[in-house]
Scaffold this motif. Structure first.
Motif, PDB file in Angstrom:
ATOM      1  N   GLU A   1       6.756 -13.751   1.238  1.00  0.00           N
ATOM      2  CA  GLU A   1       6.601 -13.963   2.770  1.00  0.00           C
ATOM      3  C   GLU A   1       5.311 -13.137   3.304  1.00  0.00           C
ATOM      4  O   GLU A   1       4.841 -13.079   4.574  1.00  0.00           O
ATOM      5  CB  GLU A   1       7.854 -13.701   3.390  1.00  0.00           C
ATOM      6  N   GLU A   2       4.926 -11.966   2.567  1.00  0.00           N
ATOM      7  CA  GLU A   2       3.695 -11.132   2.832  1.00  0.00           C
ATOM      8  C   GLU A   2       2.425 -11.462   2.209  1.00  0.00           C
ATOM      9  O   GLU A   2       1.584 -10.554   2.261  1.00  0.00           O
ATOM     10  CB  GLU A   2       4.038  -9.682   2.531  1.00  0.00           C
ATOM     11  N   ALA A   3       2.311 -12.564   1.291  1.00  0.00           N
ATOM     12  CA  ALA A   3       1.157 -12.722   0.628  1.00  0.00           C
ATOM     13  C   ALA A   3      -0.115 -13.181   1.290  1.00  0.00           C
ATOM     14  O   ALA A   3      -1.157 -12.260   1.197  1.00  0.00           O
ATOM     15  CB  ALA A   3       1.174 -13.947  -0.283  1.00  0.00           C
ATOM     16  N   GLY A   4      -0.063 -13.741   2.508  1.00  0.00           N
ATOM     17  CA  GLY A   4      -1.336 -14.073   3.339  1.00  0.00           C
ATOM     18  C   GLY A   4      -1.743 -12.667   3.919  1.00  0.00           C
ATOM     19  O   GLY A   4      -2.905 -12.405   3.920  1.00  0.00           O
ATOM     20  N   GLU A   5      -0.919 -12.089   4.552  1.00  0.00           N
ATOM     21  CA  GLU A   5      -1.081 -10.726   5.072  1.00  0.00           C
ATOM     22  C   GLU A   5      -1.660  -9.636   4.039  1.00  0.00           C
ATOM     23  O   GLU A   5      -2.787  -9.078   4.129  1.00  0.00           O
ATOM     24  CB  GLU A   5      -0.080 -10.056   5.507  1.00  0.00           C
TER      25      GLU A   5
END
Length: 195
Positions: free
Chosen positions: A86-90
């Protein structure tokens, strides 16, 4: 009586590293990233292919060194994708922007971006490197039938962001704090990756 050899480089090999680097520049320039081979580079430098690996490691390592590419996204981005999904894009956007905020990375990175856009010889090199070394590694981390497309969309978004901020220096994006750009761009990267 036999002559004992001392430690160090074999005789005549003192300039081998420089010859290999020069040969790599020619081979990458003539054949592109995909067409250039370690054996071809070694033959041009008149050394054994094992010496190329000794001095430079793998073909991507050699490419990164001779082009002086300031980042190794082929190594870093797959590692980033293995963290919490859930934090990959960031994490990807922050990694790229924080890297480019370092003056030594920005200087060389802008040169690579500019030449990749306009250089007839450089564009195939960058495309070959990304197509062969980065995009398949990103796609391999995704569990989706269209993983190759998703990886390319991420690359297009990141490239556009870097060009707009550091090359063209568009007002707004050039002046925005890293945290604001991460907040605005990361959801798009996240969507490309997983939605």
């Amino acid at each position: 009586m036999a002559t004992r050899r001392g430690r160090g480089r074999p005789p005549g090999e003192s300039d081998a590293r420089a010859r290999i680097a020069a040969a790599a520049v020619h081979e990458f320039g003539e054949h592109g990233y995909d067409g250039a081979t370690v054996r071809g580079i070694a033959a041009r430098a008149e050394v054994d292919a094992a010496l190329v690996h000794h001095y430079f490691g793998t073909k991507p390592d050699l490419f990164a060194e001779v082009t002086q590419f300031p980042l190794r996204p082929d190594l870093e981005v797959p590692r980033i994708l293995r963290g919490p999904r859930e934090e990959a894009g960031e994490r990807i956007v922050r990694f790229v922007l924080e890297s480019f905020e370092r003056p030594e990375v920005r200087k060389r990175g802008v040169i690579v971006l500019r030449t990749a856009i306009s250089g007839k010889l450089t564009a195939p090199l960058v495309k070959g490197f990304l197509s062969r070394e980065l995009l398949p590694r990103v796609a391999a981390e995704l569990d989706a039938p269209d993983a190759a497309l998703r990886a390319s969309l991420v690359a297009s978004q990141i490239a556009g962001m870097l060009i707009a901020r550091y090359v063209v220096q568009l007002p707004g994006i050039a002046d925005a704090p890293v945290d604001e750009l991460v907040a605005r761009i990361a959801p798009t990267i996240q969507r490309y990756l997983f939605e």
